[in-house]
Design an enzyme around this catalytic site. Structure first.
Site, PDB file in Angstrom:
ATOM      1  N   VAL A  74       0.796  -1.198  -0.131  1.00 32.86           N
ATOM      2  CA  VAL A  74      -0.176   0.070  -0.047  1.00 32.86           C
ATOM      3  C   VAL A  74       0.898   1.270   0.076  1.00 32.86           C
ATOM      4  O   VAL A  74       2.077   1.172   0.551  1.00 32.86           O
ATOM      5  CB  VAL A  74      -0.777   0.046   1.340  1.00 32.86           C
ATOM      6  CG1 VAL A  74      -1.628   1.062   1.447  1.00 32.86           C
ATOM      7  CG2 VAL A  74      -2.029  -1.281   1.141  1.00 32.86           C
ATOM      8  N   GLU A  91       5.480 -15.971   1.976  1.00 21.99           N
ATOM      9  CA  GLU A  91       6.623 -15.659   2.708  1.00 21.99           C
ATOM     10  C   GLU A  91       6.643 -14.306   3.170  1.00 21.99           C
ATOM     11  O   GLU A  91       6.326 -13.348   2.390  1.00 21.99           O
ATOM     12  CB  GLU A  91       7.912 -15.915   1.764  1.00 21.99           C
ATOM     13  CG  GLU A  91       8.186 -17.198   1.430  1.00 21.99           C
ATOM     14  CD  GLU A  91       9.004 -17.608   0.262  1.00 21.99           C
ATOM     15  OE1 GLU A  91       9.212 -16.461  -0.394  1.00 21.99           O
ATOM     16  OE2 GLU A  91       8.948 -18.632  -0.176  1.00 21.99           O
ATOM     17  N   ASN A 114       9.300  -7.976   9.623  1.00 18.25           N
ATOM     18  CA  ASN A 114       8.225  -7.422   9.119  1.00 18.25           C
ATOM     19  C   ASN A 114       7.064  -7.521   9.718  1.00 18.25           C
ATOM     20  O   ASN A 114       5.852  -8.183   9.692  1.00 18.25           O
ATOM     21  CB  ASN A 114       7.622  -7.778   7.484  1.00 18.25           C
ATOM     22  CG  ASN A 114       7.061  -6.680   6.794  1.00 18.25           C
ATOM     23  OD1 ASN A 114       6.089  -6.069   7.545  1.00 18.25           O
ATOM     24  ND2 ASN A 114       6.999  -6.922   5.498  1.00 18.25           N
ATOM     25  N   TYR A 157      -1.291 -10.526   8.589  1.00 23.54           N
ATOM     26  CA  TYR A 157      -1.672 -12.024   8.174  1.00 23.54           C
ATOM     27  C   TYR A 157      -2.030 -12.747   9.463  1.00 23.54           C
ATOM     28  O   TYR A 157      -3.094 -13.525   9.442  1.00 23.54           O
ATOM     29  CB  TYR A 157      -0.428 -12.647   7.505  1.00 23.54           C
ATOM     30  CG  TYR A 157       0.092 -11.962   6.602  1.00 23.54           C
ATOM     31  CD1 TYR A 157      -0.784 -12.000   5.243  1.00 23.54           C
ATOM     32  CD2 TYR A 157       1.449 -11.788   6.165  1.00 23.54           C
ATOM     33  CE1 TYR A 157      -0.103 -11.284   4.182  1.00 23.54           C
ATOM     34  CE2 TYR A 157       1.813 -11.161   5.067  1.00 23.54           C
ATOM     35  CZ  TYR A 157       1.057 -10.881   4.033  1.00 23.54           C
ATOM     36  OH  TYR A 157       1.391 -10.451   2.900  1.00 23.54           O
TER      37      TYR A 157
HETATM   38  C1  LIG Z   1       2.099  -4.278   5.328  1.00 24.76           C
HETATM   39  C2  LIG Z   1       1.104  -3.184   4.488  1.00 24.76           C
HETATM   40  C3  LIG Z   1       0.509  -3.795   3.167  1.00 24.76           C
HETATM   41  C4  LIG Z   1      -0.068  -2.879   5.365  1.00 24.76           C
HETATM   42  O1  LIG Z   1      -0.807  -2.208   4.785  1.00 24.76           O
HETATM   43  P1  LIG Z   1      -2.160  -1.038   5.456  1.00 24.76           P
HETATM   44  O2  LIG Z   1      -2.885  -0.849   4.368  1.00 24.76           O
HETATM   45  O3  LIG Z   1      -1.143  -0.118   6.353  1.00 24.76           O
HETATM   46  O4  LIG Z   1      -2.439  -2.329   6.544  1.00 24.76           O
HETATM   47  P2  LIG Z   1      -3.922  -2.029   7.253  1.00 24.76           P
HETATM   48  O5  LIG Z   1      -4.403  -0.716   7.613  1.00 24.76           O
HETATM   49  O6  LIG Z   1      -5.035  -2.817   6.424  1.00 24.76           O
HETATM   50  O7  LIG Z   1      -3.882  -2.749   8.558  1.00 24.76           O
HETATM   51  C5  LIG Z   1      -4.356  -3.963   8.993  1.00 24.76           C
HETATM   52  C6  LIG Z   1      -3.917  -4.542  10.294  1.00 24.76           C
HETATM   53  O8  LIG Z   1      -2.222  -4.897   9.857  1.00 24.76           O
HETATM   54  C7  LIG Z   1      -1.469  -4.548  10.913  1.00 24.76           C
HETATM   55  N1  LIG Z   1      -0.427  -3.546  10.598  1.00 24.76           N
HETATM   56  C8  LIG Z   1      -0.363  -2.639   9.900  1.00 24.76           C
HETATM   57  N2  LIG Z   1       0.427  -1.795   9.621  1.00 24.76           N
HETATM   58  C9  LIG Z   1       1.197  -2.140  10.884  1.00 24.76           C
HETATM   59  C10 LIG Z   1       2.190  -1.475  11.470  1.00 24.76           C
HETATM   60  N3  LIG Z   1       2.957  -0.426  11.032  1.00 24.76           N
HETATM   61  N4  LIG Z   1       2.589  -2.007  12.677  1.00 24.76           N
HETATM   62  C11 LIG Z   1       1.831  -2.770  13.544  1.00 24.76           C
HETATM   63  N5  LIG Z   1       0.917  -3.556  12.746  1.00 24.76           N
HETATM   64  C12 LIG Z   1       0.599  -2.893  11.546  1.00 24.76           C
HETATM   65  C13 LIG Z   1      -2.376  -4.221  12.115  1.00 24.76           C
HETATM   66  O9  LIG Z   1      -2.913  -5.481  12.692  1.00 24.76           O
HETATM   67  C14 LIG Z   1      -3.536  -3.645  11.302  1.00 24.76           C
HETATM   68  O10 LIG Z   1      -4.768  -3.560  11.979  1.00 24.76           O
HETATM   69  P3  LIG Z   1      -5.116  -2.380  13.075  1.00 24.76           P
HETATM   70  O11 LIG Z   1      -4.822  -1.078  12.182  1.00 24.76           O
HETATM   71  O12 LIG Z   1      -6.634  -2.650  13.356  1.00 24.76           O
HETATM   72  O13 LIG Z   1      -4.177  -2.345  14.141  1.00 24.76           O
HETATM   73  C15 LIG Z   1       1.925  -1.873   4.297  1.00 24.76           C
HETATM   74  O14 LIG Z   1       2.522  -1.461   5.482  1.00 24.76           O
HETATM   75  C16 LIG Z   1       3.128  -2.001   3.314  1.00 24.76           C
HETATM   76  O15 LIG Z   1       2.719  -1.853   2.153  1.00 24.76           O
HETATM   77  N6  LIG Z   1       4.169  -2.192   3.716  1.00 24.76           N
HETATM   78  C17 LIG Z   1       5.366  -2.149   2.778  1.00 24.76           C
HETATM   79  C18 LIG Z   1       5.325  -3.414   1.842  1.00 24.76           C
HETATM   80  C19 LIG Z   1       5.158  -4.851   2.639  1.00 24.76           C
HETATM   81  O16 LIG Z   1       5.995  -4.830   3.434  1.00 24.76           O
HETATM   82  N7  LIG Z   1       4.390  -5.969   2.387  1.00 24.76           N
HETATM   83  C20 LIG Z   1       4.335  -6.970   2.892  1.00 24.76           C
HETATM   84  C21 LIG Z   1       4.993  -8.163   2.207  1.00 24.76           C
HETATM   85  S1  LIG Z   1       4.737  -9.628   2.720  1.00 24.76           S
END
Ligand SMILES: CC(C)(COP(=O)(O)OP(=O)(O)OC[C@H]1O[C@@H](n2cnc3c(N)ncnc32)[C@H](O)[C@@H]1OP(=O)(O)O)[C@@H](O)C(=O)NCCC(=O)NCCS
Length: 152
Positions: free
Chosen positions: A75, A107, A112, A119
């Site tokens: 995102v 994976e 992370n 997940y």
């Molecule tokens: C991981 C990622 C996809 C999450 O996207 P997002 O839209 O911010 O996630 P959401 O808002 O849907 O969050 C859902 C849940 O994920 C977890 N979460 C998301 N970001 C988090 C953070 N920075 N720290 C801790 N938990 C987190 C929480 O459980 C969250 O629920 P909550 O908001 O009710 O606490 C985003 O941080 C990203 O793009 N990261 C870089 C790419 C990456 O690492 N992708 C995963 C590869 S396996």
């Protein structure tokens, strides 16, 4: 998430947009030509959250008849922590259920925490660990899986 956002399957014509989004989310990105070819094939797919200005999040995956592997989920940094990744994953899980997929796996880097929390919150379970998996940092990869019960 805003009302003007929707989830679509990406077509090969959107390979350049996908490359640009992946570059904004990850250190390494696949090239647009690679994406174009992958999106033209049968087993690779990408769903994306779009709004008028363009793509803000995506999930790419490979699938065989009954298994799917999430390849990437990202995102835009400025759009995070507003439920968008959760929305993409729920859409994807629903798609898998409707298409006879009984196991989803992926994976993730052991460091992370954001992705691991996400997940786990959707019911994925730890299924394995690959030591020194990422060559540039020698970081371990965790394998998470979600088993789906067939509909009907
Ligand atoms: C991981 C990622 C996809 C999450 O996207 P997002 O839209 O911010 O996630 P959401 O808002 O849907 O969050 C859902 C849940 O994920 C977890 N979460 C998301 N970001 C988090 C953070 N920075 N720290 C801790 N938990 C987190 C929480 O459980 C969250 O629920 P909550 O908001 O009710 O606490 C985003 O941080 C990203 O793009 N990261 C870089 C790419 C990456 O690492 N992708 C995963 C590869 S396996």
């Amino acid at each position: 998430m805003n009302d003007d956002e929707r989830i679509v399957f990406l077509t090969p014509e959107r390979a350049e947009e996908l490359e640009s989004l992946e570059r904004s989310c990850f250190f390494h990105s696949w090239g647009r030509e690679e994406f174009r070819q992958l999106l033209s094939g049968k087993n690779f797919k990408a769903i994306a959250l779009t709004k008028t200005e363009g793509l803000i999040g995506y999930l790419s995956f490979m699938h065989v008849p009954d298994e799917a592997e999430i390849l990437n989920l990202g995102v835009l940094p400025e759009a995070r922590r507003r439920g968008r990744a959760r929305k993409l994953l729920n859409f994807f899980i629903d798609y898998c259920r409707k298409n006879g997929i009984s196991r989803i796996f992926l994976e993730v880097r052991v460091s992370n925490k954001a992705a691991i929390n996400l997940y786990q919150s959707l019911g994925f379970n730890l299924a394995g660990r690959r030591t020194d998996y990422y060559p540039e940092t020698k970081e371990d990869a965790l394998i998470y899986e979600l088993k789906l019960i067939k509909e009907g």
